[in-house]
Design a protein around this motif. Sequence first.
Motif, short mmCIF file in Angstrom:
data_model
loop_
_atom_site.label_atom_id
_atom_site.label_comp_id
_atom_site.label_asym_id
_atom_site.label_seq_id
_atom_site.Cartn_x
_atom_site.Cartn_y
_atom_site.Cartn_z
N PRO A 1 43.75 45.46 87.56
CA PRO A 1 43.04 44.82 86.06
C PRO A 1 42.65 42.83 86.84
N CYS A 2 43.31 42.39 86.80
CA CYS A 2 42.73 41.40 86.84
C CYS A 2 42.51 40.10 86.04
N ALA A 3 42.72 40.45 84.96
CA ALA A 3 41.59 39.96 83.53
C ALA A 3 42.74 38.35 84.02
N VAL A 4 43.31 37.71 84.03
CA VAL A 4 43.96 36.18 84.58
C VAL A 4 44.39 36.13 85.50
N VAL A 5 43.39 35.78 87.01
CA VAL A 5 44.06 35.44 88.20
C VAL A 5 44.83 34.35 88.18
N ARG A 6 45.44 34.01 88.93
CA ARG A 6 46.63 32.38 88.83
C ARG A 6 46.85 31.64 90.81
N PRO A 7 45.54 30.90 90.85
CA PRO A 7 45.50 30.33 92.22
C PRO A 7 46.66 29.00 91.95
N PRO A 8 47.14 28.00 93.05
CA PRO A 8 48.51 27.46 92.53
C PRO A 8 48.28 26.45 91.34
N ARG A 9 46.70 26.12 90.70
CA ARG A 9 46.51 25.22 89.96
C ARG A 9 46.73 25.17 88.84
N GLY A 10 47.53 26.56 88.19
CA GLY A 10 46.70 27.47 87.10
C GLY A 10 46.36 28.89 86.97
N GLU A 11 46.42 29.14 85.62
CA GLU A 11 45.48 29.96 85.73
C GLU A 11 44.48 30.45 85.10
N VAL A 12 43.99 31.61 85.89
CA VAL A 12 42.25 31.28 85.12
C VAL A 12 41.64 32.68 84.72
N ASN B 1 28.59 43.97 83.36
CA ASN B 1 27.34 44.62 84.74
C ASN B 1 27.03 43.95 85.76
N GLU B 2 26.45 43.80 86.76
CA GLU B 2 27.00 43.00 88.10
C GLU B 2 27.16 41.61 88.60
N LEU B 3 27.65 41.45 87.61
CA LEU B 3 27.75 40.25 87.54
C LEU B 3 29.14 39.50 87.39
N SER B 4 30.30 39.19 88.38
CA SER B 4 31.26 38.20 88.35
C SER B 4 31.64 36.88 88.23
N TRP B 5 32.59 36.62 86.68
CA TRP B 5 33.05 35.93 86.23
C TRP B 5 34.05 35.59 86.31
N ILE B 6 34.89 33.34 86.27
CA ILE B 6 35.67 32.78 85.89
C ILE B 6 35.37 31.86 85.39
#
Length: 251
Positions: free
Chosen positions: A90-101, A107-112
Amino acid sequence: MTEKTQIYVVRAFAGAGDKGGNLLGVILDGPRVPVAERCTVAARLGFPETVFVDDPVAGRFTIHNAARPLPYAGFPTLGASWLLRRHGYPCAVVRPPRGEVRAWDVNELSWIASPADWSSTIAIKEYASAAEVDALTPPTSTQPEQYAWAWSSASSGRIRARAIMHRPARPEQQATVRGAVGLAVLLERPVVIDEGAGSRIHAEPNDDGTVSVGGRVALLSMRRLRPPPTGRRPSPPQNSFRTACGGGAPT
């Protein structure tokens, strides 16, 4: 690291016909690659950045280029979050080293939701027309870098932009998230940015200090990561991915 390690080649912020944008490599089974070897692997692959997913359920990953690990970078975060969702996480939140995003699809677009204060600064300069932006040449070593832009259509929020950077012997940088974030904050409105050679970034400022950054993401190919021959140091990357899309500062 084994030959079972699979690399997904992803294009983030693609424009029409899935052209433009930035290429990255994503390794979903990141624990197969020791942290100490990740910059070496990134150098071998030759992408601007490579993402190593350590925990797909939590959306936790690291970002590496050939020189160093990065705490955060926009287009790798967008591309990795899209790929994780494509694989059923699902990954409504992802976690690169800096913190949560926060991350999502519409539709056809992905967002952060990219925190504005996580982006390194770049000088933003407005020009009178898109033609003036297109006519700019790379700066000399004594001239400042800039994110050059002009309205294509102010009424519809369409912008033509280019990242005019010091990049000797390398093509122009594409899909510069820090520039898009800076523009959205400066203009205080949603914008659609046509950047470089066919890249497209959507950016909308939020009240919480983040900027929603969106774009098309495409899976180009999959391949196996082969260990270098025993006793030999890995050769510098010979493919065109790094030269075509650039490295250096996080975007």
